[in-house]
Write an enzyme that holds these catalytic residues in place. Structure first.
Site, mmCIF file in Angstrom:
data_model
loop_
_atom_site.group_PDB
_atom_site.id
_atom_site.type_symbol
_atom_site.label_atom_id
_atom_site.label_comp_id
_atom_site.label_asym_id
_atom_site.label_seq_id
_atom_site.Cartn_x
_atom_site.Cartn_y
_atom_site.Cartn_z
ATOM 1 N N PHE A 150 -10.719 -3.795 -13.779
ATOM 2 C CA PHE A 150 -11.187 -4.053 -12.418
ATOM 3 C C PHE A 150 -11.583 -5.518 -12.330
ATOM 4 O O PHE A 150 -12.494 -5.968 -13.031
ATOM 5 C CB PHE A 150 -12.371 -3.176 -12.030
ATOM 6 C CG PHE A 150 -12.875 -3.468 -10.639
ATOM 7 C CD1 PHE A 150 -12.216 -2.952 -9.545
ATOM 8 C CD2 PHE A 150 -13.972 -4.279 -10.429
ATOM 9 C CE1 PHE A 150 -12.637 -3.236 -8.251
ATOM 10 C CE2 PHE A 150 -14.410 -4.581 -9.148
ATOM 11 C CZ PHE A 150 -13.738 -4.055 -8.061
ATOM 12 N N ASP A 184 -13.232 -12.221 -17.737
ATOM 13 C CA ASP A 184 -13.972 -11.769 -16.550
ATOM 14 C C ASP A 184 -15.306 -11.179 -17.009
ATOM 15 O O ASP A 184 -15.385 -10.046 -17.464
ATOM 16 C CB ASP A 184 -13.137 -10.721 -15.808
ATOM 17 C CG ASP A 184 -13.839 -10.152 -14.579
ATOM 18 O OD1 ASP A 184 -15.029 -10.461 -14.367
ATOM 19 O OD2 ASP A 184 -13.194 -9.392 -13.835
ATOM 20 N N LYS A 242 -22.980 -11.096 -10.046
ATOM 21 C CA LYS A 242 -23.984 -10.056 -10.245
ATOM 22 C C LYS A 242 -25.298 -10.606 -10.800
ATOM 23 O O LYS A 242 -26.039 -11.244 -10.082
ATOM 24 C CB LYS A 242 -23.408 -8.915 -11.077
ATOM 25 C CG LYS A 242 -22.196 -8.243 -10.394
ATOM 26 C CD LYS A 242 -21.775 -6.994 -11.077
ATOM 27 C CE LYS A 242 -20.505 -6.409 -10.440
ATOM 28 N NZ LYS A 242 -20.640 -6.052 -9.033
ATOM 29 N N THR A 263 -15.457 -22.933 2.105
ATOM 30 C CA THR A 263 -16.434 -23.551 3.002
ATOM 31 C C THR A 263 -17.800 -23.765 2.362
ATOM 32 O O THR A 263 -18.340 -24.860 2.356
ATOM 33 C CB THR A 263 -16.595 -22.691 4.276
ATOM 34 O OG1 THR A 263 -15.322 -22.550 4.911
ATOM 35 C CG2 THR A 263 -17.577 -23.348 5.237
#
Length: 345
Positions: free
Chosen positions: A61, A170, A201, A225
């Site tokens: 994931f 990851d 997290k 942005t």
């Protein structure tokens, strides 16, 4: 270091960074774009939009944005109805537990999975879809807390280097200290740091850090942005000060050892209900015989004031805060024992 809004954003932009780095190498170490590249990329065609790929693992994931979703294969509901791309996916090791009793079988599992990684890279490179990078989690959290050995990751890094691919680690779920080290990949004793490490997290803010080789050579290659609201770095700075001041990584290791030992005893007492105990620090999981039994256990624990969750098809995962102490672990174990006795009676 580059900051982003979330874990998905971090992985998405990290993938872009890998592709830019790979093409920079293919051009001979420069980013002087041809007019054909400039014109064709605006039409989503080669050579400006090259058919590069990222290798990921089954059960992974990595997020819900488009590129990270291509690398995700843990739950169908995250992917169904969404168009995707043909990128390679290898098997992640599926170990037999307890580990110390299945060393030979698990070594063979490593060998098979790594052989598939090499075969897929060769296949895609030969078919004109070069593998620019490999993305992996140190522990496949959503996929079921699936773990691989330090040797697996060391050999995976070696393959990536030999094939000219970047290694993206990851650490969105595993980073920040829950495994007893600040970064889970520190457990693996890698020859060198991963090329890119993504986080979110527990880190308060999403983002990634990378090697100097991966750094873009021209501006605007990776940009959005707000760049993840860098003001939250002040919150992260406060968290890191507390982590160091209170020696929380040591506490995680101490409390994790207590929780792990207690769960081992419960697994031995209730072998029809619990199996495949695994974990690092307090990042721990144990399997039930079915999803139905697992969900029943999780619900009963909640009714007794213990919040934990499911992962994969059968796993119960424990994710306490870094301030979780040994006496908290004993409380969890006592309530867990109560639930297991209820189900056994």
């Amino acid at each position: 270091v580059m900051t982003m809004m979330c874990g998905s954003c971090a992985n998405e932009h990290a993938l872009k960074l890998v592709f830019g780095w790979y093409r920079h190498k293919q051009r001979g170490g420069h980013d002087q774009f041809s007019q054909e590249e400039i014109d064709s990329c605006l039409q989503n065609k080669a050579p400006g939009s090259p058919p590069l790929t990222i290798l990921s693992f089954q059960g992974a994931f990595h997020g819900r944005t488009f590129g990270s979703l291509v690398c995700t294969s843990s739950k169908y509901i995250q992917k169904i109805d969404i168009p995707s791309i043909d990128w390679p996916r290898a098997r992640f090791p599926a170990y037999k537990y307890p580990l110390e009793e299945n060393l030979r079988e698990n070594q063979q599992e490593d060998d098979k999975c790594l052989a598939e990684v090499e075969e897929l890279i060769e296949k895609y490179n030969k078919n004109g879809k070069p593998v620019a990078g490999i993305i992996t989690e140190p522990i496949q959290a959503e996929g079921g807390d699936n773990q691989a050995s330090p040797e697996f990751f060391r050999r995976l890094q070696k393959i990536a280097k030999e094939k000219g691919a970047a290694l993206l680690m990851d650490e969105v779920q595993t980073g920040g200290g829950a495994t007893g080290k600040f970064w889970c990949h520190e457990h693996f004793d890698l020859e060198s740091p991963p090329d890119i490490v993504t986080f979110s997290k527990k880190m308060i803010i999403g983002g990634f850090y990378h090697s100097t080789d991966i750094m873009p050579k021209i501006p605007y290659r990776v940009l959005n942005t707000w760049m993840g609201d860098p003001g939250r770095l002040l919150l992260l700075e406060a968290v890191l000060k507390v982590l160091k001041r209170d020696n929380l990584l040591s506490l995680v290791r101490e409390s994790g050892a207590v929780l792990m030992e207690g769960l081992q005893q419960l697994q031995a007492q209730h072998p029809t209900l619990l199996s495949a105990l695994r974990g690092r620090g307090t990042f721990i999981s144990v399997n039930c015989p079915s999803a139905k039994v697992r969900d029943n256990v999780v619900t009963r624990l909640k009714m007794k004031g213990i919040h934990c969750g499911g992962c994969g098809e059968q796993g119960i995962r424990f994710r306490p805060a870094l301030t979780f102490q040994p006496h908290h672990a004993h409380i969890v174990l006592d309530r867990f024992q109560q639930v297991l006795r209820e189900l056994s009676s």
